[in-house]
Design a protein around this motif. Structure first.
Motif, PDB file in Angstrom:
ATOM      1  N   UNK A   1       0.849  -1.187   0.000  1.00 21.27           N
ATOM      2  CA  UNK A   1       0.000   0.000   0.000  1.00 21.27           C
ATOM      3  C   UNK A   1       0.888   1.241   0.000  1.00 21.27           C
ATOM      4  N   UNK A   2       0.572   2.197  -0.875  1.00 18.67           N
ATOM      5  CA  UNK A   2       1.227   3.503  -0.868  1.00 18.67           C
ATOM      6  C   UNK A   2       0.207   4.510  -0.363  1.00 18.67           C
ATOM      7  N   UNK A   3       0.349   4.933   0.889  1.00 14.17           N
ATOM      8  CA  UNK A   3      -0.635   5.800   1.533  1.00 14.17           C
ATOM      9  C   UNK A   3      -0.322   7.264   1.235  1.00 14.17           C
ATOM     10  N   UNK A   4      -1.358   8.023   0.873  1.00 11.19           N
ATOM     11  CA  UNK A   4      -1.136   9.401   0.462  1.00 11.19           C
ATOM     12  C   UNK A   4      -0.420   9.455  -0.867  1.00 11.19           C
ATOM     13  N   UNK A   5      -0.882   8.647  -1.796  1.00 10.95           N
ATOM     14  CA  UNK A   5      -0.162   8.428  -3.060  1.00 10.95           C
ATOM     15  C   UNK A   5      -0.272   9.588  -4.034  1.00 10.95           C
ATOM     16  N   UNK A   6      -1.237  10.516  -3.812  1.00 10.28           N
ATOM     17  CA  UNK A   6      -1.470  11.635  -4.725  1.00 10.28           C
ATOM     18  C   UNK A   6      -1.703  11.111  -6.147  1.00 10.28           C
TER      19      UNK A   6
ATOM     20  N   UNK B   1     -11.641  -3.042   8.994  1.00 14.85           N
ATOM     21  CA  UNK B   1     -12.226  -2.801   7.671  1.00 14.85           C
ATOM     22  C   UNK B   1     -11.755  -3.889   6.725  1.00 14.85           C
ATOM     23  N   UNK B   2     -12.158  -3.787   5.457  1.00 12.02           N
ATOM     24  CA  UNK B   2     -11.838  -4.859   4.518  1.00 12.02           C
ATOM     25  C   UNK B   2     -10.353  -4.939   4.162  1.00 12.02           C
ATOM     26  N   UNK B   3      -9.564  -3.964   4.606  1.00 12.70           N
ATOM     27  CA  UNK B   3      -8.118  -4.005   4.377  1.00 12.70           C
ATOM     28  C   UNK B   3      -7.338  -4.395   5.635  1.00 12.70           C
ATOM     29  N   UNK B   4      -8.009  -4.665   6.716  1.00 12.97           N
ATOM     30  CA  UNK B   4      -7.322  -5.018   7.964  1.00 12.97           C
ATOM     31  C   UNK B   4      -6.379  -6.198   7.755  1.00 12.97           C
ATOM     32  N   UNK B   5      -5.143  -6.060   8.265  1.00 18.13           N
ATOM     33  CA  UNK B   5      -4.122  -7.108   8.182  1.00 18.13           C
ATOM     34  C   UNK B   5      -3.938  -7.621   6.753  1.00 18.13           C
ATOM     35  N   UNK B   6      -3.991  -6.707   5.779  1.00 15.40           N
ATOM     36  CA  UNK B   6      -3.949  -7.105   4.365  1.00 15.40           C
ATOM     37  C   UNK B   6      -2.566  -6.930   3.728  1.00 15.40           C
ATOM     38  N   UNK B   7      -1.776  -5.946   4.215  1.00 20.78           N
ATOM     39  CA  UNK B   7      -0.563  -5.564   3.490  1.00 20.78           C
ATOM     40  C   UNK B   7       0.715  -6.050   4.178  1.00 20.78           C
ATOM     41  N   UNK B   8       1.648  -6.491   3.314  1.00 24.72           N
ATOM     42  CA  UNK B   8       2.973  -6.884   3.793  1.00 24.72           C
ATOM     43  C   UNK B   8       3.879  -5.673   3.997  1.00 24.72           C
ATOM     44  N   UNK B   9       3.646  -4.635   3.196  1.00 18.79           N
ATOM     45  CA  UNK B   9       4.539  -3.464   3.221  1.00 18.79           C
ATOM     46  C   UNK B   9       3.713  -2.227   2.880  1.00 18.79           C
ATOM     47  N   UNK B  10       3.930  -1.148   3.639  1.00 19.96           N
ATOM     48  CA  UNK B  10       3.223   0.113   3.407  1.00 19.96           C
ATOM     49  C   UNK B  10       4.253   1.233   3.323  1.00 19.96           C
ATOM     50  N   UNK B  11       4.050   2.144   2.365  1.00 17.79           N
ATOM     51  CA  UNK B  11       4.899   3.324   2.241  1.00 17.79           C
ATOM     52  C   UNK B  11       4.041   4.574   2.414  1.00 17.79           C
ATOM     53  N   UNK B  12       4.654   5.637   2.931  1.00 16.91           N
ATOM     54  CA  UNK B  12       4.014   6.956   3.012  1.00 16.91           C
ATOM     55  C   UNK B  12       5.098   7.993   2.743  1.00 16.91           C
TER      56      UNK B  12
ATOM     57  N   UNK C   1      -1.154   0.755  10.973  1.00 19.05           N
ATOM     58  CA  UNK C   1      -0.883  -0.448  11.763  1.00 19.05           C
ATOM     59  C   UNK C   1      -2.028  -1.453  11.636  1.00 19.05           C
ATOM     60  N   UNK C   2      -3.258  -0.971  11.523  1.00 19.93           N
ATOM     61  CA  UNK C   2      -4.426  -1.847  11.387  1.00 19.93           C
ATOM     62  C   UNK C   2      -4.375  -2.643  10.089  1.00 19.93           C
ATOM     63  N   UNK C   3      -3.940  -2.013   8.995  1.00 25.72           N
ATOM     64  CA  UNK C   3      -3.995  -2.707   7.698  1.00 25.72           C
ATOM     65  C   UNK C   3      -2.714  -3.469   7.385  1.00 25.72           C
TER      66      UNK C   3
END
Length: 361
Positions: free
Chosen positions: A180-185, A241-252, A270-272
């Motif tokens: 997941x790339x959070x705040x991806x613009x 939510x439907x993304x809870x514990x879904x991602x191996x790696x997140x970037x922001x 942390x939730x996802x």
């Protein structure tokens, strides 16, 4: 005027000159003039420059006056003929688009753009304390996509990601993981990662529908099928939510300090994340105390960008308005409050502006 006031007067004159020079640099960068003159690699007349750039000679001549007085461009006079103008190679190394991650020319557009977008609204904010909605900055968001492209294209895949967790993240990306790339613009970083790691799947999340439309269009043009984009409020992800514990790696990437509810956004991350997941927060390299930023080489510039964009965007709807210069100490404290027990903070290769906060769930 008192003699003791003269040094400060000289400083203000210098500021007026440099502020004007920044505006002209931004115009020249946008018009492609530095790229044209850099490619010519020799002294050229105004007409030669304008013919190559497709621009009006009268405007370019006046612009060149600013550049010569500011020691950006050299004026070369021969025994006869019109004056010629030359951009030294060393100046092109910093101002031309070919500079890649060393490109400082792209930043010259930032203050003029923010002034056009929000000067009056920021002034009203001094009176009311109100924030400024994200959608008031459309031209600035296009600029941020340019900036992201300049920063990420040469650095993200080849330098930054291989440095994360001693290369283990890149190995996992090649095998195939959920990212997941959070705040991806507009999705610049998201799409670069999706192109580089076709075995992995990517989700870009942002609050701006306009930015996400641009990201989806770009993904379609590139024919990428391993990426999608969702409009969500990061702060709401803290609830199951439907993304809870879904991602191996997140970037922001420079995204958390713009959040109206940054602590809730960090809890959402942390939730996802999966139980063994990792989070890379890339944010401005600064201290949380103003006094400790006195010697920051771009402190005044970064505080101004924060004043004109990051802080007011973060104040919308009663938000906390962290601002860009929230600093390392507050960032580490908030990551701990969000539940990240293991946080390492490191410099980023070829990126003097940011720090990498690497977290494990």
């Amino acid at each position: 005027m008192q003699d003791e006031a003269k040094p400060f007067q000289d400083k203000i004159v210098e500021i007026l000159n440099h502020g004007s020079l920044n505006l002209a640099l931004g115009l020249g960068y946008r018009a492609g003039l530095f790229d044209i003159m850099d490619a010519k690699a020799r002294p050229c007349t105004v007409d030669e420059i304008c013919e190559a750039a497709g621009l009006n000679p009268r405007y370019v001549r006046e612009w060149l006056g600013v550049m010569v007085c500011g020691d950006i461009v050299e004026l070369v006079r021969g025994d006869d003929g019109p004056p010629r103008f030359f951009l030294p190679r060393a100046h092109g190394d910093v101002l031309a688009r070919r500079a890649g991650s060393d490109n400082l020319g792209v930043y010259t557009q930032e203050i003029p753009l923010l002034t056009a977008c929000a000067m009056e609204s920021v002034f009203q904010g001094f009176l009311t304390g109100a924030g400024i909605p994200y959608d008031q900055y459309p031209a600035f968001h296009d600029f941020m996509a340019q900036l992201g492209d300049a920063k990420h294209r040469q650095v993200l895949v080849d330098t930054f990601l291989p440095s994360v967790d001693e290369g283990r993240v890149v190995q996992a990306l090649h095998r195939g993981i959920h990212v997941c790339d959070l705040g991806c613009a507009q999705g610049v970083a998201t799409l670069l990662m999706a192109q580089a790691f076709p075995a992995s799947r990517f989700v870009g999340i942002d609050i701006s529908a306009q930015a996400l439309d641009a990201a989806r269009s770009d993904a379609c043009e590139k024919g990428l099928t391993n990426v999608c984009f969702e409009q969500r409020d990061a702060a709401e992800l803290r609830h199951p939510n439907n993304l809870s514990a879904h991602f191996d790696y997140i970037t922001a990437f420079d995204a958390i300090h713009d959040q109206t509810r940054p602590l809730e956004a960090l809890r959402g991350i942390r939730e996802i994340l999966k139980d063994n997941g990792a989070f890379s927060m890339i944010d401005i390299a600064a201290e949380s105390d103003i006094d400790s930023n006195r010697d920051h080489p771009m402190g005044a510039f970064l505080y101004t960008v924060s004043l004109m964009h990051c802080m007011p965007v973060g104040l919308v709807d009663g938000g906390v308005g962290l601002g860009m210069m929230w600093g390392r100490q507050l960032a580490e404290k908030m990551l701990a409050q969000a539940g990240f027990g293991r946080v390492s903070v490191t410099k980023i290769p070829n990126d003097p502006f940011n720090l990498h906060f690497f977290c494990r769930k």
